[in-house]
Write a protein that holds these residues in place. Sequence first.
Motif, PDB file in Angstrom:
ATOM      1  N   ILE A 190       0.843  -1.203   0.000  1.00  0.00           N
ATOM      2  CA  ILE A 190       0.000   0.000   0.000  1.00  0.00           C
ATOM      3  C   ILE A 190       0.872   1.244   0.000  1.00  0.00           C
ATOM      4  CG2 ILE A 190      -1.728   1.311   1.299  1.00  0.00           C
ATOM      5  CD1 ILE A 190      -2.798  -1.398   2.333  1.00  0.00           C
ATOM      6  N   ARG A 191       1.938   1.227   0.794  1.00  0.00           N
ATOM      7  CA  ARG A 191       2.845   2.381   0.824  1.00  0.00           C
ATOM      8  C   ARG A 191       3.529   2.594  -0.529  1.00  0.00           C
ATOM      9  NH1 ARG A 191       4.220   4.150   6.080  1.00  0.00           N
ATOM     10  NH2 ARG A 191       3.300   2.871   7.730  1.00  0.00           N
ATOM     11  N   LYS A 192       3.819   1.505  -1.227  1.00  0.00           N
ATOM     12  CA  LYS A 192       4.521   1.598  -2.504  1.00  0.00           C
ATOM     13  C   LYS A 192       3.617   2.111  -3.623  1.00  0.00           C
ATOM     14  CE  LYS A 192       7.043  -1.249  -5.876  1.00  0.00           C
ATOM     15  NZ  LYS A 192       7.599  -2.608  -6.175  1.00  0.00           N
ATOM     16  N   TYR A 193       2.381   1.578  -3.709  1.00  0.00           N
ATOM     17  CA  TYR A 193       1.530   1.880  -4.861  1.00  0.00           C
ATOM     18  C   TYR A 193       0.441   2.913  -4.570  1.00  0.00           C
ATOM     19  CZ  TYR A 193       3.787  -2.119  -7.040  1.00  0.00           C
ATOM     20  OH  TYR A 193       4.714  -2.981  -7.565  1.00  0.00           O
ATOM     21  N   GLY A 194      -0.042   2.965  -3.348  1.00  0.00           N
ATOM     22  CA  GLY A 194      -1.003   3.982  -2.954  1.00  0.00           C
ATOM     23  C   GLY A 194      -2.407   3.767  -3.508  1.00  0.00           C
ATOM     24  N   TYR A 195      -3.326   4.570  -2.996  1.00  0.00           N
ATOM     25  CA  TYR A 195      -4.730   4.563  -3.432  1.00  0.00           C
ATOM     26  C   TYR A 195      -4.893   5.618  -4.526  1.00  0.00           C
ATOM     27  CZ  TYR A 195      -5.341   2.077   1.030  1.00  0.00           C
ATOM     28  OH  TYR A 195      -5.255   1.184   2.075  1.00  0.00           O
ATOM     29  N   ARG A 196      -4.604   5.251  -5.773  1.00  0.00           N
ATOM     30  CA  ARG A 196      -4.531   6.246  -6.849  1.00  0.00           C
ATOM     31  C   ARG A 196      -5.502   5.987  -7.996  1.00  0.00           C
ATOM     32  NH1 ARG A 196      -0.474   8.972  -4.753  1.00  0.00           N
ATOM     33  NH2 ARG A 196       1.208   7.832  -3.701  1.00  0.00           N
ATOM     34  N   GLY A 197      -6.494   5.162  -7.741  1.00  0.00           N
ATOM     35  CA  GLY A 197      -7.534   4.969  -8.735  1.00  0.00           C
ATOM     36  C   GLY A 197      -7.430   3.651  -9.471  1.00  0.00           C
ATOM     37  N   ARG A 198      -8.553   3.241 -10.035  1.00  0.00           N
ATOM     38  CA  ARG A 198      -8.655   1.942 -10.709  1.00  0.00           C
ATOM     39  C   ARG A 198      -7.716   1.841 -11.903  1.00  0.00           C
ATOM     40  NH1 ARG A 198     -11.800   0.306 -15.053  1.00  0.00           N
ATOM     41  NH2 ARG A 198     -12.285  -1.949 -15.120  1.00  0.00           N
ATOM     42  N   LEU A 199      -7.735   2.842 -12.774  1.00  0.00           N
ATOM     43  CA  LEU A 199      -6.924   2.767 -13.990  1.00  0.00           C
ATOM     44  C   LEU A 199      -5.437   2.765 -13.668  1.00  0.00           C
ATOM     45  CD1 LEU A 199      -8.939   5.109 -16.396  1.00  0.00           C
ATOM     46  CD2 LEU A 199      -8.972   2.605 -16.254  1.00  0.00           C
ATOM     47  N   HIS A 200      -5.027   3.574 -12.702  1.00  0.00           N
ATOM     48  CA  HIS A 200      -3.620   3.624 -12.318  1.00  0.00           C
ATOM     49  C   HIS A 200      -3.182   2.281 -11.741  1.00  0.00           C
ATOM     50  CE1 HIS A 200       0.146   5.300 -10.678  1.00  0.00           C
ATOM     51  NE2 HIS A 200      -0.108   4.540  -9.616  1.00  0.00           N
ATOM     52  N   THR A 201      -4.003   1.714 -10.858  1.00  0.00           N
ATOM     53  CA  THR A 201      -3.642   0.441 -10.223  1.00  0.00           C
ATOM     54  C   THR A 201      -3.567  -0.677 -11.256  1.00  0.00           C
ATOM     55  OG1 THR A 201      -4.674   1.134  -8.145  1.00  0.00           O
ATOM     56  CG2 THR A 201      -4.291  -1.224  -8.442  1.00  0.00           C
ATOM     57  N   LEU A 202      -4.534  -0.721 -12.176  1.00  0.00           N
ATOM     58  CA  LEU A 202      -4.508  -1.759 -13.212  1.00  0.00           C
ATOM     59  C   LEU A 202      -3.290  -1.602 -14.119  1.00  0.00           C
ATOM     60  CD1 LEU A 202      -8.277  -1.988 -14.211  1.00  0.00           C
ATOM     61  CD2 LEU A 202      -6.945  -3.637 -12.877  1.00  0.00           C
ATOM     62  N   ALA A 203      -2.894  -0.374 -14.379  1.00  0.00           N
ATOM     63  CA  ALA A 203      -1.697  -0.143 -15.195  1.00  0.00           C
ATOM     64  C   ALA A 203      -0.451  -0.638 -14.470  1.00  0.00           C
ATOM     65  CB  ALA A 203      -1.564   1.344 -15.518  1.00  0.00           C
ATOM     66  N   GLN A 204      -0.364  -0.371 -13.176  1.00  0.00           N
ATOM     67  CA  GLN A 204       0.762  -0.861 -12.386  1.00  0.00           C
ATOM     68  C   GLN A 204       0.753  -2.385 -12.314  1.00  0.00           C
ATOM     69  OE1 GLN A 204       3.279   1.124 -11.132  1.00  0.00           O
ATOM     70  NE2 GLN A 204       2.238   2.673 -12.360  1.00  0.00           N
ATOM     71  N   PHE A 205      -0.444  -2.937 -12.221  1.00  0.00           N
ATOM     72  CA  PHE A 205      -0.621  -4.386 -12.112  1.00  0.00           C
ATOM     73  C   PHE A 205      -0.084  -5.104 -13.345  1.00  0.00           C
ATOM     74  CE2 PHE A 205      -3.227  -8.258 -12.488  1.00  0.00           C
ATOM     75  CZ  PHE A 205      -3.077  -8.804 -11.219  1.00  0.00           C
ATOM     76  N   LYS A 206      -0.188  -4.476 -14.498  1.00  0.00           N
ATOM     77  CA  LYS A 206       0.204  -5.111 -15.755  1.00  0.00           C
ATOM     78  C   LYS A 206       1.702  -4.981 -16.061  1.00  0.00           C
ATOM     79  CE  LYS A 206      -4.357  -4.352 -17.851  1.00  0.00           C
ATOM     80  NZ  LYS A 206      -5.114  -3.605 -18.885  1.00  0.00           N
ATOM     81  N   LYS A 207       2.404  -4.118 -15.331  1.00  0.00           N
ATOM     82  CA  LYS A 207       3.827  -3.928 -15.617  1.00  0.00           C
ATOM     83  C   LYS A 207       4.639  -5.132 -15.156  1.00  0.00           C
ATOM     84  CE  LYS A 207       3.869   1.142 -15.467  1.00  0.00           C
ATOM     85  NZ  LYS A 207       4.446   2.339 -14.798  1.00  0.00           N
ATOM     86  N   PRO A 208       5.509  -5.662 -16.017  1.00  0.00           N
ATOM     87  CA  PRO A 208       6.298  -6.863 -15.663  1.00  0.00           C
ATOM     88  C   PRO A 208       7.118  -6.687 -14.389  1.00  0.00           C
ATOM     89  CG  PRO A 208       6.505  -6.360 -18.002  1.00  0.00           C
ATOM     90  CD  PRO A 208       5.795  -5.196 -17.386  1.00  0.00           C
ATOM     91  N   GLU A 209       7.594  -5.480 -14.153  1.00  0.00           N
ATOM     92  CA  GLU A 209       8.463  -5.274 -12.985  1.00  0.00           C
ATOM     93  C   GLU A 209       7.695  -5.267 -11.653  1.00  0.00           C
ATOM     94  OE1 GLU A 209       7.814  -1.060 -14.774  1.00  0.00           O
ATOM     95  OE2 GLU A 209       7.945  -3.154 -15.447  1.00  0.00           O
ATOM     96  N   ASN A 210       6.352  -5.236 -11.720  1.00  0.00           N
ATOM     97  CA  ASN A 210       5.555  -5.168 -10.486  1.00  0.00           C
ATOM     98  C   ASN A 210       4.981  -6.538 -10.119  1.00  0.00           C
ATOM     99  OD1 ASN A 210       6.067  -2.436 -10.277  1.00  0.00           O
ATOM    100  ND2 ASN A 210       4.199  -1.851 -11.373  1.00  0.00           N
TER     101      ASN A 210
END
Length: 443
Positions: free
Chosen positions: A334-354
């Motif tokens: 939670i500290r790393k990714y934060g509460y920044r919205g659905r689209l932002h979280t899904l984009a982070q979710f799809k990145k290979p490095e995450n």
Amino acid sequence: MKDIDLVARTERGLSPEEIRTALLAALEGRRLNKVLILPPDFTRYHSNAGFLTNVCYHALTQRGVQVDILPALGTHVPMTRQQWQTMFGDIPFDRMLVHNWRTDVVKLGEVPGDCLSEMTEGLWTEPIAVEINHRVMDPSYDLIISPGQVVPHEVIGMSNHAKNLFVGVGGSEMINKSHMVGAVYGMERMMGRDHTPVRKLFDYGMEHFLSDRPILFALTVTTAGPTDAAGMGAQCPPANPWARGVRVHGLFLGEGRECLTHAVKLAQQKNIDFVPHALKKCVVYLDPDEFGSTWLGNKAVYRTRMAMADGGELIILAPGVERFGEDDQVDALIRKYGYRGRLHTLAQFKKPENQDLRDNMGAAAHLIHGSSDGRFTITYAVKKISKAEIEAVGFRAADYDTLSAKYDPRKLQYGRNEVDGEQIYFIPNPALGLWINKETFEP
């Protein structure tokens, strides 16, 4: 057994004696040597499951039955001795078993991807492993009792029943992926409803993997009475686990799905509050005895988002919040990714490095749930965690003492209030209901 439906005839709710009598009737005639009880933890204090557990424990041990109690923690931290005594009364603390969602489970099978695709209208197509605490499958238990509350829920629509098993004492894959299924499908499409995709997922698990296990559900529908209107300091004498100020409007006992169906109908009447217009400013109080993290405290966001106006302001009075996740790993995410919205979280979710986020889909879903997607502001008023930490995860931050002096939870009444000429809507405990703008709700 024949299902027992006990519904209060008045708004005062059922009495402890009425509930005791129904529970004893459900246990009557059973030849039992060893019983496992799966109550919720202290975050579900207002379910009155503590009282149900206490009644069953004493009724059974007086018959010489061995009774083990495994709180349905899910990913929450284990209960403290004080929480145990407050919730379960005089049951010895050493009767508690602690569920570890990462290590204590066995795999029962899978829900196939094609079934999930049908359940989610094609939005989820991967299979999901069905995992559960190994004790549930232990044949030495003659009976498993699952008490808890049916109330609107952000992941499944209406809480409890099979969720208490597959999430409360479930494993990491089921917890993570079921939460992500709910996030992908959309909270607003599910909250307050039965037969959602996540509910269908758990129903499948019950039908295909637990139909042979002797599981008795004891489901309550409750509201907070006027003596607990502020929702603060939920304490009761150790010898009396009846939750203070709580009204039990219904108790539904059964070994199948029907008890849940009936409980859902009553909870929809008692626990959904349709506000006539969208809320421009909403103040929610989080009892420090119940909410120590944003993982739990974000019920203030989940349960009000369908009532909040675009451009509105949600203020969360959170004197007990001192961390983000319920364990260190989730807290770090939670500290790393934060509460920044659905689209932002899904984009982070799809990145290979995450990979860390993909390995914990429950946390990813929680990040989606805990954001307003920019539709309204969320301010956490805190005293046990720094304002800088709160702002770093995407919320606004304020000093608790300052805001609670203006919006005093001891003086505000549930619902609409006027403070310094300003109209606000006050909610003393977000865990007890769901708030929806009547103008925009589509059944």
